[in-house]
Design a protein around this motif. Structure first.
Motif, PDB file in Angstrom:
ATOM      1  N   ILE A   1       0.566  -1.316   0.031  1.00 14.08           N
ATOM      2  CA  ILE A   1      -0.022   0.156  -0.131  1.00 14.08           C
ATOM      3  C   ILE A   1       0.453   1.314  -0.125  1.00 14.08           C
ATOM      4  CG2 ILE A   1      -2.094   1.189   1.297  1.00 14.08           C
ATOM      5  CD1 ILE A   1      -2.838  -1.401   2.385  1.00 14.08           C
ATOM      6  N   TYR A   2       0.485   2.303  -0.932  1.00 14.02           N
ATOM      7  CA  TYR A   2       0.903   3.272  -0.949  1.00 14.02           C
ATOM      8  C   TYR A   2       0.631   4.246  -0.121  1.00 14.02           C
ATOM      9  CZ  TYR A   2       3.992   3.709  -5.169  1.00 14.02           C
ATOM     10  OH  TYR A   2       4.996   3.067  -6.198  1.00 14.02           O
ATOM     11  N   MET A   3       2.333   5.059   0.551  1.00 14.79           N
ATOM     12  CA  MET A   3       1.838   5.659   1.814  1.00 14.79           C
ATOM     13  C   MET A   3       2.709   7.653   1.087  1.00 14.79           C
ATOM     14  SD  MET A   3       1.118   3.542   3.808  1.00 14.79           S
ATOM     15  CE  MET A   3       0.969   4.512   5.748  1.00 14.79           C
ATOM     16  N   GLY A   4       3.427   7.074   0.501  1.00 15.35           N
ATOM     17  CA  GLY A   4       3.962   8.384  -0.573  1.00 15.35           C
ATOM     18  C   GLY A   4       4.885   8.076  -1.004  1.00 15.35           C
ATOM     19  N   SER A   5       5.862   9.249  -1.935  1.00 10.36           N
ATOM     20  CA  SER A   5       6.537   8.913  -2.866  1.00 10.36           C
ATOM     21  C   SER A   5       6.799  10.699  -3.423  1.00 10.36           C
ATOM     22  CB  SER A   5       6.387   8.096  -4.124  1.00 10.36           C
ATOM     23  OG  SER A   5       4.944   9.158  -4.956  1.00 10.36           O
ATOM     24  N   THR A   6       8.607  10.401  -3.435  1.00  8.07           N
ATOM     25  CA  THR A   6       9.211  11.889  -3.778  1.00  8.07           C
ATOM     26  C   THR A   6       9.717  11.303  -5.249  1.00  8.07           C
ATOM     27  OG1 THR A   6      11.022  11.144  -2.192  1.00  8.07           O
ATOM     28  CG2 THR A   6       9.769  12.168  -1.247  1.00  8.07           C
ATOM     29  N   THR A   7      10.122  12.476  -6.159  1.00  7.96           N
ATOM     30  CA  THR A   7       9.853  12.286  -7.497  1.00  7.96           C
ATOM     31  C   THR A   7      10.959  13.234  -7.930  1.00  7.96           C
ATOM     32  OG1 THR A   7       8.589  11.296  -7.501  1.00  7.96           O
ATOM     33  CG2 THR A   7      10.488  11.482  -9.638  1.00  7.96           C
ATOM     34  N   SER A   8      12.453  13.070  -7.547  1.00  6.72           N
ATOM     35  CA  SER A   8      13.785  14.524  -8.659  1.00  6.72           C
ATOM     36  C   SER A   8      13.961  14.157  -9.705  1.00  6.72           C
ATOM     37  CB  SER A   8      14.502  14.800  -7.421  1.00  6.72           C
ATOM     38  OG  SER A   8      15.376  15.450  -8.348  1.00  6.72           O
ATOM     39  N   TYR A   9      12.685  15.273 -10.799  1.00  3.80           N
ATOM     40  CA  TYR A   9      13.717  14.489 -12.108  1.00  3.80           C
ATOM     41  C   TYR A   9      14.702  15.203 -12.605  1.00  3.80           C
ATOM     42  CZ  TYR A   9       8.833  13.886 -12.434  1.00  3.80           C
ATOM     43  OH  TYR A   9       7.693  12.823 -12.085  1.00  3.80           O
ATOM     44  N   LYS A  10      16.261  14.247 -13.225  1.00  5.75           N
ATOM     45  CA  LYS A  10      16.951  14.589 -13.211  1.00  5.75           C
ATOM     46  C   LYS A  10      17.183  14.786 -14.703  1.00  5.75           C
ATOM     47  CE  LYS A  10      18.154  13.767  -9.583  1.00  5.75           C
ATOM     48  NZ  LYS A  10      19.089  15.263  -8.515  1.00  5.75           N
ATOM     49  N   LEU A  11      16.877  14.566 -15.693  1.00  2.03           N
ATOM     50  CA  LEU A  11      17.068  14.735 -17.481  1.00  2.03           C
ATOM     51  C   LEU A  11      15.645  13.906 -18.029  1.00  2.03           C
ATOM     52  CD1 LEU A  11      20.482  12.578 -18.051  1.00  2.03           C
ATOM     53  CD2 LEU A  11      19.503  15.108 -18.268  1.00  2.03           C
ATOM     54  N   PRO A  12      15.534  14.320 -19.370  1.00  2.00           N
ATOM     55  CA  PRO A  12      14.373  13.716 -20.120  1.00  2.00           C
ATOM     56  C   PRO A  12      14.284  12.996 -20.729  1.00  2.00           C
ATOM     57  CG  PRO A  12      15.937  15.628 -21.406  1.00  2.00           C
ATOM     58  CD  PRO A  12      16.389  15.638 -19.712  1.00  2.00           C
TER      59      PRO A  12
ATOM     60  N   THR B 233      13.604   4.881  -5.955  1.00  2.00           N
ATOM     61  CA  THR B 233      12.718   4.038  -7.222  1.00  2.00           C
ATOM     62  C   THR B 233      14.038   5.573  -8.106  1.00  2.00           C
ATOM     63  OG1 THR B 233      11.222   6.413  -6.676  1.00  2.00           O
ATOM     64  CG2 THR B 233      10.532   3.720  -6.549  1.00  2.00           C
ATOM     65  N   ARG B 234      14.246   4.526  -9.028  1.00  3.58           N
ATOM     66  CA  ARG B 234      15.560   5.281 -10.174  1.00  3.58           C
ATOM     67  C   ARG B 234      15.378   4.770 -11.208  1.00  3.58           C
ATOM     68  NH1 ARG B 234      19.813   4.008  -5.871  1.00  3.58           N
ATOM     69  NH2 ARG B 234      19.773   6.609  -4.597  1.00  3.58           N
ATOM     70  N   ALA B 235      14.986   5.426 -12.327  1.00  3.11           N
ATOM     71  CA  ALA B 235      15.283   5.513 -13.749  1.00  3.11           C
ATOM     72  C   ALA B 235      15.648   5.598 -14.693  1.00  3.11           C
ATOM     73  CB  ALA B 235      13.603   6.528 -14.396  1.00  3.11           C
ATOM     74  N   TYR B 236      16.326   5.141 -15.695  1.00  4.31           N
ATOM     75  CA  TYR B 236      17.757   5.584 -16.218  1.00  4.31           C
ATOM     76  C   TYR B 236      16.993   5.223 -18.060  1.00  4.31           C
ATOM     77  CZ  TYR B 236      20.221   4.079 -11.940  1.00  4.31           C
ATOM     78  OH  TYR B 236      19.943   3.416 -10.860  1.00  4.31           O
ATOM     79  N   ASN B 237      17.942   6.249 -18.718  1.00  3.82           N
ATOM     80  CA  ASN B 237      17.988   5.658 -20.040  1.00  3.82           C
ATOM     81  C   ASN B 237      19.575   4.862 -20.736  1.00  3.82           C
ATOM     82  OD1 ASN B 237      20.426   7.026 -20.370  1.00  3.82           O
ATOM     83  ND2 ASN B 237      19.043   8.816 -20.868  1.00  3.82           N
ATOM     84  N   GLU B 238      18.825   4.657 -21.717  1.00  2.00           N
ATOM     85  CA  GLU B 238      19.606   3.412 -22.455  1.00  2.00           C
ATOM     86  C   GLU B 238      21.436   3.391 -22.474  1.00  2.00           C
ATOM     87  OE1 GLU B 238      18.507   1.209 -26.510  1.00  2.00           O
ATOM     88  OE2 GLU B 238      17.414   2.974 -26.566  1.00  2.00           O
ATOM     89  N   GLN B 239      22.176   4.492 -22.369  1.00  3.55           N
ATOM     90  CA  GLN B 239      22.460   5.044 -22.386  1.00  3.55           C
ATOM     91  C   GLN B 239      23.648   5.230 -20.439  1.00  3.55           C
ATOM     92  OE1 GLN B 239      20.796   7.436 -24.168  1.00  3.55           O
ATOM     93  NE2 GLN B 239      22.004   5.777 -25.027  1.00  3.55           N
ATOM     94  N   GLY B 240      22.557   4.525 -19.516  1.00  5.20           N
ATOM     95  CA  GLY B 240      22.909   4.578 -18.887  1.00  5.20           C
ATOM     96  C   GLY B 240      23.059   5.943 -17.480  1.00  5.20           C
ATOM     97  N   LYS B 241      22.022   6.597 -17.785  1.00  2.00           N
ATOM     98  CA  LYS B 241      22.103   8.193 -17.221  1.00  2.00           C
ATOM     99  C   LYS B 241      20.922   8.105 -16.359  1.00  2.00           C
ATOM    100  CE  LYS B 241      25.040  10.879 -19.670  1.00  2.00           C
ATOM    101  NZ  LYS B 241      25.130  11.552 -20.965  1.00  2.00           N
ATOM    102  N   LEU B 242      20.731   8.871 -15.257  1.00  2.46           N
ATOM    103  CA  LEU B 242      19.925   9.069 -14.659  1.00  2.46           C
ATOM    104  C   LEU B 242      18.792   9.830 -15.125  1.00  2.46           C
ATOM    105  CD1 LEU B 242      19.033   8.082 -11.974  1.00  2.46           C
ATOM    106  CD2 LEU B 242      19.455   9.339 -10.340  1.00  2.46           C
ATOM    107  N   LEU B 243      17.721   9.405 -14.484  1.00  2.00           N
ATOM    108  CA  LEU B 243      16.217  10.267 -15.502  1.00  2.00           C
ATOM    109  C   LEU B 243      15.704  11.012 -14.462  1.00  2.00           C
ATOM    110  CD1 LEU B 243      15.157   8.177 -18.055  1.00  2.00           C
ATOM    111  CD2 LEU B 243      16.784   9.943 -18.332  1.00  2.00           C
ATOM    112  N   VAL B 244      14.803   9.684 -13.661  1.00  2.00           N
ATOM    113  CA  VAL B 244      14.469  10.230 -12.206  1.00  2.00           C
ATOM    114  C   VAL B 244      15.384   9.072 -10.864  1.00  2.00           C
ATOM    115  CG1 VAL B 244      12.500  10.888 -13.586  1.00  2.00           C
ATOM    116  CG2 VAL B 244      13.064   8.351 -11.999  1.00  2.00           C
ATOM    117  N   ASP B 245      15.298   9.946  -9.636  1.00  2.00           N
ATOM    118  CA  ASP B 245      16.121   9.320  -8.610  1.00  2.00           C
ATOM    119  C   ASP B 245      14.489   9.751  -7.629  1.00  2.00           C
ATOM    120  OD1 ASP B 245      17.465   8.515  -6.649  1.00  2.00           O
ATOM    121  OD2 ASP B 245      18.018  10.354  -6.972  1.00  2.00           O
TER     122      ASP B 245
END
Lengths: 212, 212
Positions: free
Chosen positions: B139-150, B177-189
């Motif tokens: 059950i989701y209580m909350g989340s934070t997202t920081s956008y690094k790259l498009p 929670t992190r997302a990366y693009n194909e080049q391994g660059k961090l998109l969101v943290d």
């Protein structure tokens, strides 16, 4: 599906937002204060002479940058998320949690019914921020979300974003992001941090023609 | 569209996760440490005798609650978001920002190309959390997202959630929670705070049969 809050008399409302900004720090008669507070949804609850905040002041869906940004401006929209939308989102997000999709499973959980993905109904904030307030040219820096109550499939959600602070130098605007159900109960409470073009801070239009 | 990371030998991997938990605080030979570190993607980088964290240890998509939750467990998935998905999401979220939809407009912006809605590619976290780690009953209580790259339209996004802490008493699990693009660059943290059934903490299965 979505109903944007319509003020009907946008030009005047924008003018009143300017009036509110100019006069919120000044003395004004109760009569004048009440007059503008009751005009077209604009209010000056909590306005203090010592703060930049003049709101809440509702802005129209095509408000987009026509007056300088000030704390207290807000925008709202409503949308009902039905089973079809939830199923579509499950495919997009690859989130096939049966809590969102399977009535029988949902009955066995504490919620009792299927609920809408949090990321789905929270995405209304993104539409309001990018489309209305601050509007075009807004760049998401970050956001926080705190889930308070579930949004059931079929619920009408009202999303509201309100400017809480503006850093003119860094061109950073913070907005509270809240969503409510039809009973007015708070579903999520959060904050978004947005970078805006300098022209937004000063209220210049014509953004789509220029380099953002 | 989506490719879940497959370990191939789940049962063994789960056993190794248990081994890692049991022995991370104990002395072990470098040989043994290296053996399990190299087994099926399981690693014990940064494991210290004084911490509960044993990760990173990759879990399989049907890992769901089969071993006790421990800090360091992670799950990943990848998905490419094309124009069709972005258009679908625009309808769902009512976010028709031309930055996501209009190539000509996007060329005039700092991004140069259309980009995927942040709420869309970030929603992969929700699928991983609800479906794999911690899995059902989350059950989701909350989340934070920081956008690094498009994230550009057409990019392959890799989303990764990793358990960073567990509050056994309150049944609260935090995950990066992190997302990366194909080049391994961090998109969101970001970080998500999740309430889990008690059985998840201890590693009991059969959740779908019981009241969550």
């Amino acid at each position: 599906m979505k109903s944007l809050v319509i003020s009907g008399v946008r030009q005047q409302q924008c003018s009143y937002a300017l009036i509110l900004k100019r006069y919120s720090k000044c003395d004004m008669s109760d009569h004048f204060r009440n007059t503008i507070a009751n005009y077209e949804g604009a209010g000056i609850a909590n306005s203090k002479k010592t703060t930049e905040k003049v709101g809440p002041v509702k802005v129209h869906s095509d408000y987009d940058g026509k007056v300088p940004l000030i704390a207290g401006l807000f925008a709202e929209c409503s949308k009902r998320f039905e089973k079809a939308q939830v199923e579509q989102f499950a495919e997009l997000s690859e989130d096939y949690n049966p809590l969102h999709l399977d009535d029988e499973f949902a009955k066995t959980t504490r919620f009792g019914r299927t609920i809408v993905h949090g990321y789905l109904f929270s995405s209304l904030f993104s539409g309001l921020i990018g489309g209305t307030l601050p509007g075009s040219g807004s760049i998401y820096m970050g956001s926080t979300t705190s889930y308070k109550l579930p949004c059931y499939v079929g619920d009408l959600v009202r999303a509201r974003v309100e400017i809480t602070s503006i850093d003119e130098k860094r061109k950073i605007v913070k907005l509270s992001t809240r969503a409510y159900n039809e009973q007015g109960k708070l579903l999520v409470d959060g904050e978004s941090t947005i970078m805006v073009p300098a022209s937004k801070i000063t209220g210049t239009t014509g953004l789509t023609q220029s380099k953002l």
